[in-house]
Design a protein around this motif. Structure first.
Motif, PDB file in Angstrom:
ATOM      1  N   ILE A 169       2.493   7.683   1.491  1.00 15.53           N
ATOM      2  CA  ILE A 169       2.882   6.301   1.160  1.00 15.53           C
ATOM      3  C   ILE A 169       4.406   6.192   1.113  1.00 15.53           C
ATOM      4  CG2 ILE A 169       2.792   4.511  -0.633  1.00 15.53           C
ATOM      5  CD1 ILE A 169       0.048   5.791  -1.451  1.00 15.53           C
ATOM      6  N   PHE A 205       5.406   3.873   4.047  1.00 13.75           N
ATOM      7  CA  PHE A 205       5.095   2.502   3.638  1.00 13.75           C
ATOM      8  C   PHE A 205       5.826   1.976   2.403  1.00 13.75           C
ATOM      9  CE2 PHE A 205       1.325   4.165   5.875  1.00 13.75           C
ATOM     10  CZ  PHE A 205       1.377   3.310   6.965  1.00 13.75           C
ATOM     11  N   GLU A 261      -1.286  12.099  -0.474  1.00 11.87           N
ATOM     12  CA  GLU A 261      -1.401  10.637  -0.407  1.00 11.87           C
ATOM     13  C   GLU A 261      -0.087   9.951  -0.805  1.00 11.87           C
ATOM     14  OE1 GLU A 261      -4.556   9.247  -2.918  1.00 11.87           O
ATOM     15  OE2 GLU A 261      -3.689   7.234  -3.024  1.00 11.87           O
ATOM     16  N   PHE A 262       0.516  10.428  -1.877  1.00 11.62           N
ATOM     17  CA  PHE A 262       1.712   9.741  -2.376  1.00 11.62           C
ATOM     18  C   PHE A 262       2.914   9.986  -1.476  1.00 11.62           C
ATOM     19  CE2 PHE A 262      -1.040  10.373  -6.075  1.00 11.62           C
ATOM     20  CZ  PHE A 262      -1.298   9.037  -6.331  1.00 11.62           C
ATOM     21  N   LEU A 277       5.771  -5.772   2.584  1.00  6.74           N
ATOM     22  CA  LEU A 277       4.606  -4.974   2.197  1.00  6.74           C
ATOM     23  C   LEU A 277       4.742  -4.615   0.721  1.00  6.74           C
ATOM     24  CD1 LEU A 277       2.005  -3.545   3.231  1.00  6.74           C
ATOM     25  CD2 LEU A 277       3.397  -1.481   3.470  1.00  6.74           C
ATOM     26  N   GLY A 331       2.050  -3.415  -1.371  1.00 10.31           N
ATOM     27  CA  GLY A 331       1.056  -2.530  -1.976  1.00 10.31           C
ATOM     28  C   GLY A 331      -0.045  -2.214  -0.999  1.00 10.31           C
ATOM     29  N   GLY A 332      -1.044  -1.477  -1.487  1.00  7.92           N
ATOM     30  CA  GLY A 332      -2.151  -1.116  -0.613  1.00  7.92           C
ATOM     31  C   GLY A 332      -3.008  -0.050  -1.226  1.00  7.92           C
ATOM     32  N   ASP A 333      -3.715   0.664  -0.363  1.00 10.46           N
ATOM     33  CA  ASP A 333      -4.559   1.762  -0.804  1.00 10.46           C
ATOM     34  C   ASP A 333      -4.667   2.736   0.359  1.00 10.46           C
ATOM     35  OD1 ASP A 333      -6.009   3.063  -2.725  1.00 10.46           O
ATOM     36  OD2 ASP A 333      -7.916   2.132  -2.167  1.00 10.46           O
ATOM     37  N   THR A 334      -4.776   4.021   0.054  1.00  9.72           N
ATOM     38  CA  THR A 334      -4.841   5.030   1.106  1.00  9.72           C
ATOM     39  C   THR A 334      -5.968   6.001   0.778  1.00  9.72           C
ATOM     40  OG1 THR A 334      -2.459   4.808   1.381  1.00  9.72           O
ATOM     41  CG2 THR A 334      -3.487   6.729   2.383  1.00  9.72           C
ATOM     42  N   VAL A 353       5.478  -1.890  -4.349  1.00  8.14           N
ATOM     43  CA  VAL A 353       4.771  -0.610  -4.284  1.00  8.14           C
ATOM     44  C   VAL A 353       5.224   0.305  -5.423  1.00  8.14           C
ATOM     45  CG1 VAL A 353       4.506   1.512  -2.916  1.00  8.14           C
ATOM     46  CG2 VAL A 353       4.461  -0.723  -1.785  1.00  8.14           C
ATOM     47  N   GLY A 354       4.277   0.956  -6.089  1.00  9.23           N
ATOM     48  CA  GLY A 354       4.641   1.942  -7.098  1.00  9.23           C
ATOM     49  C   GLY A 354       4.011   1.724  -8.454  1.00  9.23           C
ATOM     50  N   ASP A 355       3.517   0.537  -8.722  1.00 14.68           N
ATOM     51  CA  ASP A 355       2.810   0.322  -9.993  1.00 14.68           C
ATOM     52  C   ASP A 355       1.337   0.063  -9.685  1.00 14.68           C
ATOM     53  OD1 ASP A 355       2.248  -0.359 -12.743  1.00 14.68           O
ATOM     54  OD2 ASP A 355       4.402  -0.776 -12.946  1.00 14.68           O
ATOM     55  N   ASP A 356       0.571  -0.319 -10.691  1.00 11.58           N
ATOM     56  CA  ASP A 356      -0.857  -0.553 -10.447  1.00 11.58           C
ATOM     57  C   ASP A 356      -1.100  -1.813  -9.627  1.00 11.58           C
ATOM     58  OD1 ASP A 356      -1.907   1.693 -11.760  1.00 11.58           O
ATOM     59  OD2 ASP A 356      -1.365   0.791 -13.668  1.00 11.58           O
ATOM     60  N   LEU A 376      -5.534   1.581   4.040  1.00 11.17           N
ATOM     61  CA  LEU A 376      -5.733   2.501   5.162  1.00 11.17           C
ATOM     62  C   LEU A 376      -6.824   3.500   4.817  1.00 11.17           C
ATOM     63  CD1 LEU A 376      -2.053   3.589   5.966  1.00 11.17           C
ATOM     64  CD2 LEU A 376      -3.494   2.010   7.290  1.00 11.17           C
ATOM     65  N   LEU A 400      -1.826  -3.374   2.377  1.00 11.66           N
ATOM     66  CA  LEU A 400      -2.360  -2.587   3.489  1.00 11.66           C
ATOM     67  C   LEU A 400      -3.298  -1.503   2.957  1.00 11.66           C
ATOM     68  CD1 LEU A 400      -2.224  -1.554   6.468  1.00 11.66           C
ATOM     69  CD2 LEU A 400      -0.189  -0.259   5.800  1.00 11.66           C
TER      70      LEU A 400
HETATM   71  P1  ADP Z   1      -3.908   2.925  -7.951  1.00 12.71           P
HETATM   72  O1  ADP Z   1      -4.582   4.247  -8.151  1.00 12.71           O
HETATM   73  O2  ADP Z   1      -3.338   2.318  -9.187  1.00 12.71           O
HETATM   74  O3  ADP Z   1      -4.750   1.972  -7.140  1.00 12.71           O
HETATM   75  P2  ADP Z   1      -2.618   4.126  -5.767  1.00 12.71           P
HETATM   76  O4  ADP Z   1      -2.431   5.536  -6.162  1.00 12.71           O
HETATM   77  O5  ADP Z   1      -3.785   3.769  -4.920  1.00 12.71           O
HETATM   78  O6  ADP Z   1      -2.618   3.241  -7.075  1.00 12.71           O
HETATM   79  O7  ADP Z   1      -1.297   3.607  -5.040  1.00 12.71           O
HETATM   80  C1  ADP Z   1      -0.029   3.832  -5.596  1.00 12.71           C
HETATM   81  C2  ADP Z   1       0.909   2.727  -5.173  1.00 12.71           C
HETATM   82  O8  ADP Z   1       1.087   2.796  -3.760  1.00 12.71           O
HETATM   83  C3  ADP Z   1       0.386   1.347  -5.478  1.00 12.71           C
HETATM   84  O9  ADP Z   1       1.474   0.538  -5.826  1.00 12.71           O
HETATM   85  C4  ADP Z   1      -0.220   0.888  -4.172  1.00 12.71           C
HETATM   86  O10 ADP Z   1      -0.183  -0.510  -4.047  1.00 12.71           O
HETATM   87  C5  ADP Z   1       0.696   1.579  -3.161  1.00 12.71           C
HETATM   88  N1  ADP Z   1       0.019   1.902  -1.879  1.00 12.71           N
HETATM   89  C6  ADP Z   1      -1.051   2.700  -1.689  1.00 12.71           C
HETATM   90  N2  ADP Z   1      -1.364   2.798  -0.378  1.00 12.71           N
HETATM   91  C7  ADP Z   1      -0.468   2.029   0.284  1.00 12.71           C
HETATM   92  C8  ADP Z   1      -0.255   1.686   1.645  1.00 12.71           C
HETATM   93  N3  ADP Z   1      -1.030   2.154   2.640  1.00 12.71           N
HETATM   94  N4  ADP Z   1       0.764   0.858   1.941  1.00 12.71           N
HETATM   95  C9  ADP Z   1       1.551   0.354   0.953  1.00 12.71           C
HETATM   96  N5  ADP Z   1       1.421   0.632  -0.329  1.00 12.71           N
HETATM   97  C10 ADP Z   1       0.428   1.457  -0.686  1.00 12.71           C
END
Ligand code: ADP
Ligand code: MG
Length: 320
Positions: free
Chosen positions: A9, A13, A5-6, A118, A120-123, A27-30, A90, A88
């Motif tokens: 990203i 992204f 996942e990381f 962009l 932040g987000g979640d994957t 992107v990279g923090d909570d 995904l 974003l």
């Molecule tokens: P958390 O567990 O704190 O929610 P994540 O592990 O989900 O953090 O995400 C790590 C970082 O990557 C966060 O800053 C999050 O916003 C970013 N991120 C996750 N998925 C994406 C994506 N599809 N596009 C851009 N940033 C992303």
């Protein structure tokens, strides 16, 4: 996923070209941290697209990345906001690197044109589902709303009507008419961001046409407590749609089909000249398609008759 996942990203992204000085943390923090200037409102919207519901499984991922952001920017445009940031989310069934590359190209291609960063987000893994949250800025109390239309205001529409609906009919094999521009309208809509900015201070209400002109104009009418009359002759129908109507007689298609992402807005007659001058200054095609009325109903004037339209664009009192 083949890529973690990381790693995914980071690869696709985490390094956007657009970076705003007001982004304190990305992107990279909570969470991301954004600094909003005094005197500005933060404008926030989100839209989700689900495979099989909002797009066909075989759609080009680059077009999909473009459209996912475009539909969100279209909402910001309808408020007269300047786009700034997006997140974003995904949900992917598996990690397909070629697909991700295409998707990211479409997404960032549009993001860079409109200065969207962009942040932040979640994957996650699961059935293909894509969500963007877009954020923009507008000077305090200058945002366009659905609720300001008054009787006598003129109703305008940017671009053309029904092109995306026509594209869908073609992809679904429901017509033999060939019209590549219609498919392009469906798959790569252009958000009317520049137009939304020009409408501030002149338009009394605004909405983007995502669900069909009748349905979306009804939202303005309800929010404003008014009605409207549309003039069929003034509707900006592209050639492909005209051919389709001649072939099928399905005249309600351009009123009910969604996905055009044009702006529909109302303007007091006193602002008309200034508005039209501003639209010409950005070379935006537009049509004046009707007028706001006091009585809370939507009428279409067509071939010498007045037809009452329902929310889904069909005749209100049907004989069949
Ligand atoms: P958390 O567990 O704190 O929610 P994540 O592990 O989900 O953090 O995400 C790590 C970082 O990557 C966060 O800053 C999050 O916003 C970013 N991120 C996750 N998925 C994406 C994506 N599809 N596009 C851009 N940033 C992303
Ligand atoms: Mg997370």
């Amino acid at each position: 996923m083949a890529l973690g996942e990381f790693e995914l990203i980071r690869r696709f992204f985490a390094e956007p070209k657009v970076k705003h000085p007001s982004t304190v943390l990305s992107v990279g923090d909570d969470c991301a941290l954004l600094q909003i200037e005094q005197g500005q409102d933060l404008v926030v919207t989100t839209d989700t697209m689900v495979e099989g519901v909002h797009f066909l499984p075989d759609v080009d991922p680059e077009n999909l990345g473009h459209k996912l952001l475009a539909v969100n920017l279209s909402d910001l445009a309808a408020m007269g906001a300047e786009p700034r940031w997006a997140t974003l989310a995904l949900t992917l069934p598996h990690c397909d690197e070629a697909w991700l590359q295409g998707f990211a190209r479409g997404f960032f291609g549009l993001a860079e044109r409109y200065g969207v960063e962009l942040i932040g987000g979640d994957t996650t893994r699961g059935p293909l589902t894509l969500t963007v949250q877009a954020m923009g800025l507008v000077e305090r109390d200058r945002a366009l709303r659905r609720s300001g239309a008054l009787p006598g205001d003129l109703i305008y529409l940017t671009g053309e009507l029904g092109a995306a609906g026509m594209g869908l009919k073609i992809l679904q094999g429901k017509t033999a008419i060939e019209d590549p521009t219609a498919i392009r309208h469906l798959e790569r809509p252009e958000p009317r961001v520049d137009i939304g900015l020009k409408l501030r201070g002149l338009a009394s209400s605004c909405i983007d046409v995502s669900d069909g002109l009748a349905a979306d104009l009804w939202h303005i009418l309800e929010a404003s407590g008014v009605g409207a009359t549309l003039d069929w002759e003034q509707l900006p129908l592209p050639d492909g749609v005209r051919r389709y109507l001649a072939e099928t007689g399905d005249w309600s298609m351009p009123l009910s089909a969604g996905d055009d992402y044009e702006l529909c807005f109302t303007v007091p007659p006193a602002n008309r000249d200034e508005l039209e001058a501003r639209l010409r200054s950005v070379a935006c095609p537009y049509a004046r398609i009707g007028r706001i009325e006091p009585q809370a109903r939507l009428m279409l004037f067509k071939d010498g008759r007045s037809i009452e339209l329902s929310r889904n664009g069909y005749q209100h009192f049907s004989n069949d």
